[in-house]
Design a protein around this motif. Structure first.
Motif, PDB file in Angstrom:
ATOM      1  N   GLU A  41     -16.341 -59.310 -13.697  1.00 22.56           N
ATOM      2  CA  GLU A  41     -17.560 -60.080 -13.894  1.00 22.56           C
ATOM      3  C   GLU A  41     -17.263 -61.359 -14.682  1.00 22.56           C
ATOM      4  OE1 GLU A  41     -22.208 -58.922 -14.893  1.00 22.56           O
ATOM      5  OE2 GLU A  41     -20.623 -57.856 -15.949  1.00 22.56           O
ATOM      6  N   VAL A  42     -17.970 -62.434 -14.332  1.00 24.19           N
ATOM      7  CA  VAL A  42     -17.911 -63.685 -15.098  1.00 24.19           C
ATOM      8  C   VAL A  42     -19.210 -63.798 -15.882  1.00 24.19           C
ATOM      9  CG1 VAL A  42     -17.745 -66.202 -15.007  1.00 24.19           C
ATOM     10  CG2 VAL A  42     -16.440 -64.802 -13.383  1.00 24.19           C
ATOM     11  N   VAL A  43     -19.108 -63.697 -17.195  1.00 25.05           N
ATOM     12  CA  VAL A  43     -20.288 -63.713 -18.062  1.00 25.05           C
ATOM     13  C   VAL A  43     -20.189 -64.894 -19.014  1.00 25.05           C
ATOM     14  CG1 VAL A  43     -21.542 -62.500 -19.889  1.00 25.05           C
ATOM     15  CG2 VAL A  43     -20.677 -61.241 -17.903  1.00 25.05           C
ATOM     16  N   THR A 178     -14.851 -76.148 -21.850  1.00 21.86           N
ATOM     17  CA  THR A 178     -15.153 -77.393 -21.139  1.00 21.86           C
ATOM     18  C   THR A 178     -15.805 -78.448 -22.025  1.00 21.86           C
ATOM     19  OG1 THR A 178     -17.371 -76.676 -20.435  1.00 21.86           O
ATOM     20  CG2 THR A 178     -15.514 -76.035 -19.032  1.00 21.86           C
ATOM     21  N   ALA A 179     -15.960 -78.154 -23.314  1.00 20.63           N
ATOM     22  CA  ALA A 179     -16.746 -79.025 -24.194  1.00 20.63           C
ATOM     23  C   ALA A 179     -16.180 -80.442 -24.282  1.00 20.63           C
ATOM     24  CB  ALA A 179     -16.840 -78.415 -25.584  1.00 20.63           C
ATOM     25  N   HIS A 187     -15.870 -78.496 -14.525  1.00 16.82           N
ATOM     26  CA  HIS A 187     -16.198 -77.631 -13.386  1.00 16.82           C
ATOM     27  C   HIS A 187     -14.928 -77.082 -12.754  1.00 16.82           C
ATOM     28  CE1 HIS A 187     -18.860 -76.244 -10.087  1.00 16.82           C
ATOM     29  NE2 HIS A 187     -19.793 -76.356 -11.022  1.00 16.82           N
ATOM     30  N   GLN A 188     -13.873 -77.886 -12.718  1.00 15.61           N
ATOM     31  CA  GLN A 188     -12.595 -77.420 -12.155  1.00 15.61           C
ATOM     32  C   GLN A 188     -12.039 -76.257 -12.970  1.00 15.61           C
ATOM     33  OE1 GLN A 188     -10.334 -81.082 -12.157  1.00 15.61           O
ATOM     34  NE2 GLN A 188     -10.757 -81.469  -9.997  1.00 15.61           N
ATOM     35  N   ARG A 212     -23.568 -77.437 -17.283  1.00 17.59           N
ATOM     36  CA  ARG A 212     -23.033 -77.886 -15.995  1.00 17.59           C
ATOM     37  C   ARG A 212     -22.259 -76.793 -15.265  1.00 17.59           C
ATOM     38  NH1 ARG A 212     -19.597 -82.748 -18.445  1.00 17.59           N
ATOM     39  NH2 ARG A 212     -18.903 -80.924 -19.623  1.00 17.59           N
ATOM     40  N   VAL A 213     -21.883 -75.714 -15.962  1.00 15.33           N
ATOM     41  CA  VAL A 213     -21.036 -74.695 -15.327  1.00 15.33           C
ATOM     42  C   VAL A 213     -21.756 -73.360 -15.152  1.00 15.33           C
ATOM     43  CG1 VAL A 213     -18.938 -75.776 -16.217  1.00 15.33           C
ATOM     44  CG2 VAL A 213     -20.039 -73.959 -17.552  1.00 15.33           C
ATOM     45  N   LEU A 214     -23.049 -73.323 -15.430  1.00 16.61           N
ATOM     46  CA  LEU A 214     -23.772 -72.050 -15.387  1.00 16.61           C
ATOM     47  C   LEU A 214     -23.816 -71.457 -13.987  1.00 16.61           C
ATOM     48  CD1 LEU A 214     -26.792 -72.701 -17.790  1.00 16.61           C
ATOM     49  CD2 LEU A 214     -24.472 -71.889 -18.314  1.00 16.61           C
ATOM     50  N   ASP A 215     -23.725 -72.296 -12.959  1.00 18.25           N
ATOM     51  CA  ASP A 215     -23.813 -71.803 -11.584  1.00 18.25           C
ATOM     52  C   ASP A 215     -22.622 -70.930 -11.202  1.00 18.25           C
ATOM     53  OD1 ASP A 215     -22.395 -74.363 -11.826  1.00 18.25           O
ATOM     54  OD2 ASP A 215     -22.107 -74.220  -9.655  1.00 18.25           O
ATOM     55  N   LEU A 216     -21.554 -70.950 -11.999  1.00 19.12           N
ATOM     56  CA  LEU A 216     -20.352 -70.184 -11.672  1.00 19.12           C
ATOM     57  C   LEU A 216     -20.338 -68.795 -12.317  1.00 19.12           C
ATOM     58  CD1 LEU A 216     -17.753 -73.077 -11.969  1.00 19.12           C
ATOM     59  CD2 LEU A 216     -18.632 -72.024  -9.884  1.00 19.12           C
TER      60      LEU A 216
END
Length: 236
Positions: A41-43, A178-179, A187-188, A212-216
């Motif tokens: 899982e990615v949390v 990613t900060a 995102h990469q 910006r990365v919550l969709d992943l």
């Protein structure tokens, strides 16, 4: 409440609390945390600064001793665990931090090599092919022998990701990875971690403020004032 822990849990806590300081300056930073994260899982863990996110990450990542409650990592209870047990568990995880912490005098591939040192002499014997494979994975196959001063910020962070991944960890912990990056580079980095979860079943636990990365993520957990206020699970 779900059974604790589930058979598929990579990370599981129950009643986990933590305090800093003593006496009149004693501050409780975690309050009875119940959390379960499945293997693969990615949390993403979010919340205001000072809400206890990094403290929780370091406790389940074996970087800080458990004071109160239960914390299990890959089925191993960390509360009361001795130093050899904690060291053995650290060999099964990788860490990525906001500051890439690269050694400026070492090339990209030499920095990645350092991620194998905890695994002992056997792992070090084949270090170069292993380091090259993960640098290829993060898209730096043409930067193997570059010093950090010759790399962009995004490239430096991808070297740090490769260093965390070179030991094939079962769990990756990332604290604000990613900060310091622009939107594309951030995102990469998260896409690499998403792919690891999908392709290898790696569990990924990320502390971030980066919307910006919550969709992943599979799930977004919210913390406030040392408590989980939303574990991101859909009501059944």
């Amino acid at each position: 409440m779900a059974d604790f822990p589930s058979d598929n849990a990579a990370i599981a806590t129950r009643g986990l609390s933590h305090t800093f300081g003593a006496g009149s300056v004693r501050v409780k930073v975690l309050h009875d945390i119940d959390l379960s994260i499945d293997r693969g899982e990615v949390v993403i863990l979010m919340g205001p600064s000072g809400s206890g996110k990094t403290t929780l990450l370091t406790l389940v990542g074996c970087l800080r001793s458990v004071q109160s409650g239960s914390a299990q990592l890959l089925g191993q209870e960390l509360a009361g665990a001795d130093d050899p047990t904690l060291m053995r568990m650290r060999r099964r995880v990788g860490f990525i931090f906001q500051a890439h912490n690269l050694h400026e005098s070492l090339t990209a591939i030499e920095n990645v090599r350092m991620g194998l040192e905890v695994h002992g002499p056997r792992a070090m014997r084949g270090w170069r092919p292993a380091a090259q494979r993960v640098l290829d994975l993060v898209g730096l196959e043409d930067r193997l022998d570059f010093l950090p001063e010759k790399l962009s910020g995004g490239q430096k962070q991808r070297v740090a990701v490769a260093r965390a991944l070179v030991g094939n960890p079962d769990v990756v912990f990332a604290d604000e990875p990613t900060a310091a990056l622009d939107s594309k580079s951030g995102h990469q980095v998260m896409q690499i971690l998403r792919s690891l979860a999908d392709q290898r079943g790696t569990t990924v636990f990320v502390v971030t403020h980066d919307h910006r990365v919550l969709d992943l993520a599979d799930r977004i957990v919210q913390m406030e004032e040392g408590r989980i206020v939303d574990d991101g699970r859909k009501a059944s």
